[in-house]
Design a protein around this motif. Structure first.
Motif, PDB file in Angstrom:
ATOM      1  N   ALA A   1       0.812  -1.340   0.075  1.00 19.80           N
ATOM      2  CA  ALA A   1       0.092  -0.042   0.037  1.00 19.80           C
ATOM      3  C   ALA A   1       0.836   1.207  -0.028  1.00 19.80           C
ATOM      4  N   SER A   2       0.428   2.189  -0.416  1.00 20.82           N
ATOM      5  CA  SER A   2       1.301   3.527  -0.645  1.00 20.82           C
ATOM      6  C   SER A   2       1.460   4.115   0.602  1.00 20.82           C
ATOM      7  N   ALA A   3       2.740   4.371   1.135  1.00 25.95           N
ATOM      8  CA  ALA A   3       3.295   4.760   2.339  1.00 25.95           C
ATOM      9  C   ALA A   3       2.524   6.373   2.334  1.00 25.95           C
ATOM     10  N   LEU A   4       2.444   7.050   1.624  1.00 24.16           N
ATOM     11  CA  LEU A   4       1.661   8.315   1.905  1.00 24.16           C
ATOM     12  C   LEU A   4       0.281   8.335   1.916  1.00 24.16           C
ATOM     13  N   GLY A   5      -0.272   7.241   1.058  1.00 23.53           N
ATOM     14  CA  GLY A   5      -1.689   7.043   1.376  1.00 23.53           C
ATOM     15  C   GLY A   5      -2.135   6.419   2.844  1.00 23.53           C
TER      16      GLY A   5
ATOM     17  N   HIS B   1       0.095  17.326   6.305  1.00 28.54           N
ATOM     18  CA  HIS B   1      -1.074  16.498   6.282  1.00 28.54           C
ATOM     19  C   HIS B   1      -0.742  15.102   6.983  1.00 28.54           C
ATOM     20  N   ALA B   2       0.298  14.615   6.705  1.00 25.89           N
ATOM     21  CA  ALA B   2       0.632  13.410   7.218  1.00 25.89           C
ATOM     22  C   ALA B   2       0.931  13.567   8.895  1.00 25.89           C
ATOM     23  N   ALA B   3       1.408  14.690   9.365  1.00 24.35           N
ATOM     24  CA  ALA B   3       1.530  14.960  10.683  1.00 24.35           C
ATOM     25  C   ALA B   3       0.406  15.161  11.493  1.00 24.35           C
TER      26      ALA B   3
ATOM     27  N   GLN C   1       7.561  10.407  13.686  1.00 26.47           N
ATOM     28  CA  GLN C   1       7.439   9.216  13.134  1.00 26.47           C
ATOM     29  C   GLN C   1       6.779   9.676  11.638  1.00 26.47           C
ATOM     30  N   ARG C   2       5.627  10.304  11.730  1.00 26.19           N
ATOM     31  CA  ARG C   2       4.894  10.598  10.476  1.00 26.19           C
ATOM     32  C   ARG C   2       5.820  11.267   9.350  1.00 26.19           C
TER      33      ARG C   2
ATOM     34  N   LEU D   1       8.513   9.110   7.698  1.00 27.64           N
ATOM     35  CA  LEU D   1       8.018   8.307   6.689  1.00 27.64           C
ATOM     36  C   LEU D   1       7.564   9.100   5.213  1.00 27.64           C
ATOM     37  N   ALA D   2       6.856  10.315   5.828  1.00 24.72           N
ATOM     38  CA  ALA D   2       6.364  11.226   4.611  1.00 24.72           C
ATOM     39  C   ALA D   2       7.489  11.678   3.727  1.00 24.72           C
ATOM     40  N   ALA D   3       8.580  12.063   4.566  1.00 27.59           N
ATOM     41  CA  ALA D   3       9.854  12.646   3.934  1.00 27.59           C
ATOM     42  C   ALA D   3      10.472  11.530   2.933  1.00 27.59           C
ATOM     43  N   GLU D   4      10.541  10.220   3.552  1.00 28.41           N
ATOM     44  CA  GLU D   4      11.124   9.113   2.771  1.00 28.41           C
ATOM     45  C   GLU D   4      10.083   8.977   1.407  1.00 28.41           C
TER      46      GLU D   4
END
Ligand SMILES: Cc1cc2nc3c(=O)[nH]c(=O)nc-3n(C[C@H](O)[C@H](O)[C@H](O)COP(=O)(O)O)c2cc1C
Length: 489
Positions: free
Chosen positions: A53-57, A332-334, A433-434, A437-440
């Protein structure tokens, strides 16, 4: 309240750093791996597949499809993408090699241990287990159903902190880092679960001593957060409680463990639990806010992103930038909702030092998640200031964007007593952590920064302590090459 004294005492200032005469006693460095010796050790299947699954998703709240896995396959895939070793580094001068994990840790000292209670997983005995990352195996500390007082379910994780691992390097400030690391580990579990089609819920407001006794934890391990995972491959649930203990002998981590009475006192104080007063959340009302654009997209799979996540040593600086859409995806991820018994109210607000974001002028901004807006607080170059405030660490200036996480500690502790201090730090670690992972996912890299001049940050941001206090710094940008790194599959 004890937290105020602790927090004040552990602030970095130019004077406190000058006074500090701390040298690392390498011969007494705590072992980063805990083992409970003399218990059955169960294999987890090697080379589990990566969740696609898409990590950003996943970070933006999408759900993934669950695969029907048996217990060992589920646990292996889950732990491999949340807590396992994922790389090694080699020091060129000495050849010394050390392990890095999926979850980051201040100083790579890894105070967090992962225990889990399983019930009704197909092909896996019910019991209490301790994860052994050094060999990707599970130590069975009890077989059967261990009464823990935690909400029932197929899989309940209990994250503990061994403060001494952090105290060895960071002394009295170490408790802060233990709490951050728990926040990171929490989201490592939550997001891996979500990428495998499962939901989760965190419990922070449990009775500490009862849980310590129920799990027969070694005295140097403090339970900090329980995370129940809902939906993994259920088999037969047994109704009756009852178990056979193997217990296990915890390994000694150092020959000479030094006491840190301030941390002991702080931990004792945060065991006190008080009832919330039911405050209402405040909402941003800014007229001149800058609206965020649509978040950038990325199709990188969760498994790949979780295992390749690394902290950047430094960032390249220069002209390289990120897009405004990338920044929007990061924020948005944060700011997605967190699921837990302390998460109704959010305590942490992000302040940004924008260095190089296309379409957004350099400056210091405050982020209002409720309305998805940025408020310009100071315009102009922030690179020298961001690095200076981060204890002179250049990476905060060389990044494309750096952050101060400001926690309303007064409010957190009004709601939960001293325990609220832990909760605010868990939230900051979770956001960290978010962001990692979003940066990556977006092809850039991040670094958590636990070291900063606390009151200088407050002065620069124009905050009184009643308005909030800095608990964490963060930086995101284009990483410099790290020649010591060797990634594992
Ligand atoms: C709470 C926390 C604080 C950190 N503080 C710093 C810091 O002040 N400076 C720095 O260069 N790295 C910092 N780091 C990054 C760690 O050094 C890094 O996570 C650790 O070496 C493990 O590497 P990895 O993240 O690549 O797994 C911090 C990480 C965490 C989780």
């Amino acid at each position: 309240m004890i937290w105020r004294e602790y927090h004040e005492y552990t602030k970095h200032t130019a004077q406190s750093l000058r006074r500090s005469q701390h040298f690392l006693d390498w011969a007494n460095m705590p072992d980063p791996f805990r083992h409970y010796e003399g218990v059955p050790v169960l294999d987890l299947p090697a080379d589990p597949p990566a969740p696609q699954a898409s990590a950003l998703g996943i970070l933006h709240g999408q759900a993934a499809q669950a695969n029907a896995l048996d217990g060992p396959a589920f646990l292996s895939q889950f732990l491999y993408h949340s807590a396992a070793i994922s790389a090694t580094k080699r020091v060129p001068s000495s050849g010394y090699q050390y392990a890095l994990r999926v979850n980051p840790s201040s100083g790579n000292l890894h105070p967090t241990e992962f225990h889990f209670l399983s019930q009704g997983l197909r092909g896996w005995p019910d019991g209490l287990y301790h994860y052994r990352p050094s060999s990707h195996m599970a130590e069975q500390r009890a077989e059967g159903i261990v009464p823990s007082g935690l909400p029932g379910g197929t899989l309940n994780f209990v994250l503990t902190s061994i403060a001494w691992r952090e105290e060895w390097k960071y002394r009295d400030r170490a408790y802060r880092y233990c709490l951050h690391d728990i926040g990171h580990a929490w989201q490592a579990l939550v997001l891996a679960a979500r990428a495998m089609g499962c939901e989760s819920f965190a419990t922070a407001l449990f009775a500490d001593d009862e849980l310590t006794q129920a799990l027969r934890l070694s005295g140097d391990e403090w339970p900090m957060l329980a995370v129940s995972i809902r939906g993994p491959a259920p088999g037969e649930m047994r109704a009756e409680a009852g178990c056979t203990w193997h217990g296990g002998e915890p390994n000694i981590l150092s020959t000479n463990q030094i006491e840190y009475p301030r941390i002991e006192a702080m931990h004792q104080a945060t065991k006190v639990k008080m009832n919330g007063t039911g405050e209402s959340a405040d909402h941003a009302a800014i007229s001149n806010g800058i609206a965020l654009p649509a978040p950038a997209l990325s199709s990188k799979g969760y498994g790949e992103v979780a295992r390749t996540r690394r902290s950047a040593l430094d960032f390249r600086g220069g002209m390289e930038s990120i897009s405004f859409g990338d920044l929007s995806a990061l924020l948005h991820a944060a700011s997605q909702p967190l699921a837990g018994d302390f998460c109704d109210r959010r305590f942490v607000q992000l302040y940004l030092y924008v260095h190089r974001v296309e379409g957004l002028a350099p400056g210091m901004y405050r982020y209002w998640p409720e309305t998805g807006q940025l408020e310009l607080m100071r315009s102009g170059d922030q690179q020298v200031m961001a690095a200076g405030l981060s204890l002179g660490q250049q990476l905060a200036g060389n990044a494309c964007v750096a952050f101060s996480m400001i926690a309303d500690l007064e409010r957190a502790t009004r709601l939960h007593g001293d325990r609220g201090y832990r909760c605010a730090y868990f939230e900051a670690g979770a956001i960290g952590q978010r962001l990692y992972l979003a940066a990556e996912s977006l092809g850039v890299r991040a670094t958590g920064i636990g070291a900063f001049y606390d009151d200088e940050v407050h002065n620069y941001l124009g905050l009184t302590s009643q308005m909030g206090q800095v608990v964490y710094h963060f930086a995101i940008g284009h990483p410099v090459h790290d020649p010591r790194l060797d990634a594992h599959g």
